[in-house]
Design a protein around this motif. Structure first.
Motif, PDB file in Angstrom:
ATOM      1  N   TRP A  22      50.584  42.248  13.287  1.00 21.22           N
ATOM      2  CA  TRP A  22      49.991  41.972  14.590  1.00 21.22           C
ATOM      3  C   TRP A  22      48.459  42.003  14.486  1.00 21.22           C
ATOM      4  CZ3 TRP A  22      52.484  39.690  18.250  1.00 21.22           C
ATOM      5  CH2 TRP A  22      53.848  39.911  18.471  1.00 21.22           C
ATOM      6  N   SER A  23      47.952  42.951  13.733  1.00 20.97           N
ATOM      7  CA  SER A  23      46.503  43.063  13.569  1.00 20.97           C
ATOM      8  C   SER A  23      45.928  41.832  12.883  1.00 20.97           C
ATOM      9  CB  SER A  23      46.160  44.322  12.770  1.00 20.97           C
ATOM     10  OG  SER A  23      44.778  44.420  12.556  1.00 20.97           O
ATOM     11  N   SER A  24      46.616  41.364  11.858  1.00 22.07           N
ATOM     12  CA  SER A  24      46.157  40.162  11.156  1.00 22.07           C
ATOM     13  C   SER A  24      46.195  38.951  12.087  1.00 22.07           C
ATOM     14  CB  SER A  24      47.045  39.913   9.935  1.00 22.07           C
ATOM     15  OG  SER A  24      46.669  38.728   9.284  1.00 22.07           O
ATOM     16  N   PHE A  25      47.243  38.858  12.894  1.00 22.27           N
ATOM     17  CA  PHE A  25      47.329  37.764  13.852  1.00 22.27           C
ATOM     18  C   PHE A  25      46.189  37.843  14.870  1.00 22.27           C
ATOM     19  CE2 PHE A  25      49.385  36.237  17.943  1.00 22.27           C
ATOM     20  CZ  PHE A  25      49.129  34.900  17.686  1.00 22.27           C
ATOM     21  N   ASN A  26      45.910  39.058  15.329  1.00 15.74           N
ATOM     22  CA  ASN A  26      44.811  39.245  16.276  1.00 15.74           C
ATOM     23  C   ASN A  26      43.486  38.754  15.686  1.00 15.74           C
ATOM     24  OD1 ASN A  26      43.438  40.148  18.601  1.00 15.74           O
ATOM     25  ND2 ASN A  26      42.995  42.127  17.633  1.00 15.74           N
ATOM     26  N   GLN A  27      43.247  39.048  14.438  1.00 12.22           N
ATOM     27  CA  GLN A  27      42.029  38.576  13.781  1.00 12.22           C
ATOM     28  C   GLN A  27      41.997  37.046  13.727  1.00 12.22           C
ATOM     29  OE1 GLN A  27      41.536  40.491   9.957  1.00 12.22           O
ATOM     30  NE2 GLN A  27      41.864  42.540  10.813  1.00 12.22           N
ATOM     31  N   SER A  28      43.153  36.450  13.514  1.00 11.89           N
ATOM     32  CA  SER A  28      43.198  34.984  13.395  1.00 11.89           C
ATOM     33  C   SER A  28      42.874  34.287  14.711  1.00 11.89           C
ATOM     34  CB  SER A  28      44.579  34.543  12.896  1.00 11.89           C
ATOM     35  OG  SER A  28      45.556  34.594  13.931  1.00 11.89           O
ATOM     36  N   VAL A  29      43.081  34.985  15.821  1.00 16.15           N
ATOM     37  CA  VAL A  29      42.740  34.404  17.131  1.00 16.15           C
ATOM     38  C   VAL A  29      41.479  35.057  17.694  1.00 16.15           C
ATOM     39  CG1 VAL A  29      45.066  33.614  17.693  1.00 16.15           C
ATOM     40  CG2 VAL A  29      44.384  35.944  18.312  1.00 16.15           C
ATOM     41  N   ASP A  30      40.656  35.569  16.798  1.00 18.07           N
ATOM     42  CA  ASP A  30      39.337  36.117  17.173  1.00 18.07           C
ATOM     43  C   ASP A  30      39.432  37.243  18.190  1.00 18.07           C
ATOM     44  OD1 ASP A  30      38.055  34.181  15.521  1.00 18.07           O
ATOM     45  OD2 ASP A  30      38.237  32.703  17.131  1.00 18.07           O
ATOM     46  N   GLY A  31      40.422  38.125  18.000  1.00 18.45           N
ATOM     47  CA  GLY A  31      40.539  39.308  18.851  1.00 18.45           C
ATOM     48  C   GLY A  31      41.078  39.048  20.238  1.00 18.45           C
ATOM     49  N   THR A 110      50.097  39.287  24.425  1.00 18.88           N
ATOM     50  CA  THR A 110      49.659  38.028  25.019  1.00 18.88           C
ATOM     51  C   THR A 110      48.426  37.527  24.291  1.00 18.88           C
ATOM     52  OG1 THR A 110      50.492  38.629  27.207  1.00 18.88           O
ATOM     53  CG2 THR A 110      48.792  36.936  27.113  1.00 18.88           C
ATOM     54  N   VAL A 111      48.405  36.241  23.990  1.00 24.39           N
ATOM     55  CA  VAL A 111      47.206  35.608  23.460  1.00 24.39           C
ATOM     56  C   VAL A 111      46.408  35.046  24.628  1.00 24.39           C
ATOM     57  CG1 VAL A 111      46.263  33.767  22.015  1.00 24.39           C
ATOM     58  CG2 VAL A 111      48.285  35.046  21.260  1.00 24.39           C
ATOM     59  N   GLU A 117      43.543  25.522  19.649  1.00 26.51           N
ATOM     60  CA  GLU A 117      43.800  26.192  18.369  1.00 26.51           C
ATOM     61  C   GLU A 117      44.416  27.569  18.587  1.00 26.51           C
ATOM     62  OE1 GLU A 117      43.928  26.682  14.181  1.00 26.51           O
ATOM     63  OE2 GLU A 117      43.887  24.963  15.550  1.00 26.51           O
ATOM     64  N   ASP A 118      43.973  28.290  19.612  1.00 28.61           N
ATOM     65  CA  ASP A 118      44.602  29.578  19.930  1.00 28.61           C
ATOM     66  C   ASP A 118      46.088  29.397  20.230  1.00 28.61           C
ATOM     67  OD1 ASP A 118      42.141  30.876  19.712  1.00 28.61           O
ATOM     68  OD2 ASP A 118      41.735  30.766  21.864  1.00 28.61           O
ATOM     69  N   ILE A 119      46.402  28.367  21.001  1.00 27.90           N
ATOM     70  CA  ILE A 119      47.800  28.102  21.332  1.00 27.90           C
ATOM     71  C   ILE A 119      48.581  27.732  20.087  1.00 27.90           C
ATOM     72  CG2 ILE A 119      49.336  26.591  22.648  1.00 27.90           C
ATOM     73  CD1 ILE A 119      47.075  26.309  24.712  1.00 27.90           C
ATOM     74  N   ARG A 120      48.003  26.887  19.272  1.00 25.72           N
ATOM     75  CA  ARG A 120      48.691  26.449  18.054  1.00 25.72           C
ATOM     76  C   ARG A 120      49.032  27.644  17.181  1.00 25.72           C
ATOM     77  NH1 ARG A 120      48.437  25.398  12.992  1.00 25.72           N
ATOM     78  NH2 ARG A 120      46.402  26.381  12.775  1.00 25.72           N
ATOM     79  N   LYS A 121      48.104  28.580  17.021  1.00 26.14           N
ATOM     80  CA  LYS A 121      48.350  29.756  16.185  1.00 26.14           C
ATOM     81  C   LYS A 121      49.434  30.650  16.786  1.00 26.14           C
ATOM     82  CE  LYS A 121      43.786  29.845  14.000  1.00 26.14           C
ATOM     83  NZ  LYS A 121      42.463  30.517  13.925  1.00 26.14           N
ATOM     84  N   ALA A 122      49.475  30.747  18.102  1.00 27.36           N
ATOM     85  CA  ALA A 122      50.525  31.530  18.747  1.00 27.36           C
ATOM     86  C   ALA A 122      51.896  30.912  18.509  1.00 27.36           C
ATOM     87  CB  ALA A 122      50.244  31.644  20.244  1.00 27.36           C
TER      88      ALA A 122
END
Length: 549
Positions: A22-31, A110-111, A117-122
């Motif tokens: 989850w932390s890595s995913f959070n980083q990928s969407v800039d927090g 929640t993203v 791009e945020d949506i795509r990553k989610a």
């Protein structure tokens, strides 16, 4: 039970992402990943059954209770739905402070999306870990589509981009258009439009998102009798698909997806990033309100007056008016009749027969009307009555023909229901707004004179009573309208979530075609919404887990 391809992964399964993932995913969407904490947490001494996580604050809880029923309380939240019953009573601000505050059916994370791009990553993350995915903007939602147990939500609320396209042209339309981001509320979009001398078709409540389930499900509001449904205005969609692709869907590009998005319901075929819609020159207009009292000693005359009013509706909506009326045991209220392009005296003339008949019948009546020079000024002048969706709902579309074939039966049904529950009639004419089959809006909407919406109040202190209210809608109240309208329909954004015939009623013969398009663009049913296309293949268990049937 462990997860399998037949079921979505939930907390406690070996496949549920670890904190580091989850932390890595959070980083990928800039927090932008938000861990859900219910907004009523300050009303409870424990959070997630852990005393050390307590956010209890008696004053904050009192302040929350004072504003709970206002939309503005829930709009800034990434998780709080305005229809509380879809939380599974998980964190109730009116229960004792020692009662638990849990996630219930709220998303786990929640993203806070601000880009495609945020949506795509989610979408990619949800697919990789087999997690239920939910799409949410404002939380205005009568059927529980914008929340879900053990889910990752995409929150589009801050995607507020908007752009004027003064010379849009395709084979069907040439003129001004406006491109709105997925997070735009109706009032925001129309404030921008007004600055350019234009107006857009939007909802009754100013804070309803314009590009989400509202337009994707059809969309009625003050301008629809003049221009057609909100979905009739859509020229193209930008959408992230289940394959994490950004597509533009229009009559010329991916026309099947365009058709499905245009009326087939929100949260189903992809995540809409933006919507381009027709923009119309702003116009003057008028509003009227009316209240007739039922004292209890004049009930027969009261409903006779309502019956006469219903016979006046066709000429009102045919002239471009949008008329919302409410019947309760105490009163019949029109709030409002909204008439773009009509002067005050013209609207007054339309209401004169109704006023005269109520007067002749001895019914106490108040009537007011006024005029404004622009749509936005007229819209902003309406009473601020819009609140959270604090009722369990059911609905039925009433065909115009019923006013001729069985007017007495219709009034009898209204009388039966209004004596027991709040009943709203939403009246319009969208018959000629678009070519048949140009979009997938329920075809029954085209011959509707008004949609009836029933409401049973949510009880915050008696969950059983809330559930019984929804059952009464399904089993007692709606059947009186269904008998009058066999093989009829409901507007899918204002319908009974428990309807056993939802595929037929909500989609009006389009379901099979919609499901084929769903299978093409989302073969694994990543996008699930209760009563949405494809949801017949899934069932939510008592533990909240979503599994194929």
């Amino acid at each position: 039970m462990s997860s399998s391809p037949q079921c979505r992964t939930i907390v406690g399964d070996a496949d549920w992402p670890h904190p580091a993932q989850w932390s890595s995913f959070n980083q990928s969407v800039d927090g932008k990943l938000v861990a859900t904490v219910p907004i009523a947490a300050p009303c409870h001494r424990t959070l997630f059954n852990q005393a050390n996580l307590s956010l209890y604050d008696e004053q904050q809880c009192a302040d929350l209770r004072n504003t709970w029923f206002f939309s503005k309380t829930h709009l800034p939240s990434s998780s709080s739905p305005m229809a509380y019953q879809f939380t599974n009573n998980s964190c109730n601000p009116w229960l004792d402070a020692d009662s638990p505050c849990t996630l219930g059916y709220l998303p786990n994370y929640t993203v806070n999306a601000t880009s495609a791009e945020d949506i795509r990553k989610a979408v990619v993350f949800a697919k990789e870990y087999n997690i239920r995915l939910v799409i949410r903007n404002t939380g205005h939602d009568y059927l529980g589509k914008s929340t879900g147990a053990f889910s990752l939500a995409v929150w589009t609320h801050y995607m507020k981009n908007i752009e004027l396209l003064p010379h849009y042209a395709n084979d069907q339309y040439s003129g001004a258009a406006i491109k709105v981001g997925a997070g735009l509320e109706g009032i925001e979009a129309n404030t921008f439009a007004d600055a350019h001398g234009l107006m857009l078709v939007g909802g009754n409540c100013p804070s309803v998102g314009i590009a989400g389930g509202y337009s994707q499900g059809g969309g009625h509001g003050p301008l629809v009798s003049k221009f057609g449904l909100a979905v009739d205005q859509v020229l193209e969609w930008e959408v992230i698909t289940a394959q994490a692709e950004l597509l533009t869907a229009s009559p010329a590009s991916h026309p099947d997806l365009y058709w499905a998005l245009s009326g087939g319901g929100g949260g189903t075929f992809g995540v809409v990033v933006s919507m381009t819609v027709k923009a119309h020159p702003t116009t003057y207009g008028s509003v009227a309100t009316l209240t007739a009292a039922n004292t209890g000693n004049n009930t027969d005359a009261f409903y006779e007056g309502i019956g006469h009013f219903l016979q006046e509706l066709p000429k009102m909506v045919d002239a471009g008016a949008f008329v919302v009326w409410i019947a309760t045991p105490e009163a019949f209220t029109i709030l409002p009749a909204f008439a773009p392009g009509l002067h005050q005296d013209q609207l007054d003339d339309m209401f004169q027969p109704t006023r005269e008949i109520f007067s002749t019948l001895g019914i106490s009546l108040t009537y007011q009307s006024y005029e404004q020079p622009t749509f936005l000024e007229l819209y902003n002048s309406l009473p601020d009555i819009w609140n959270v969706s604090d009722a369990s709902l059911g609905g039925r579309l009433i065909p115009r023909s019923l006013l001729q074939t069985n007017p007495d039966g219709l009034v009898d049904a209204i009388r039966f229901i209004a004596s027991q529950a709040t009943m709203t009639g939403v009246s319009y004419n969208v018959a000629n707004a678009t070519a048949p089959d140009f979009n997938s809006a329920n075809p029954h909407l085209r011959d509707t004179i008004f949609g009836i919406v029933l409401g049973e109040p949510v009880s915050y202190t008696d969950w059983e009573k809330t559930e019984e209210g929804q059952q009464r809608i399904t089993n007692v109240l709606l059947p009186t309208l269904q008998e009058l309208t066999p093989n009829g329909a409901a507007y899918l954004n204002e319908a009974d979530v428990n309807s056993p015939l939802w595929r037929e009623e909500f989609y009006g013969g389009n379901y099979e075609r919609l499901d084929k398009i769903k299978n093409k663009y989302d073969p694994d049913d990543l996008f699930y919404a209760k009563t949405g296309v494809g949801s017949h293949r899934w069932e939510q268990g008592d533990d909240g887990r979503l599994c194929r049937t």
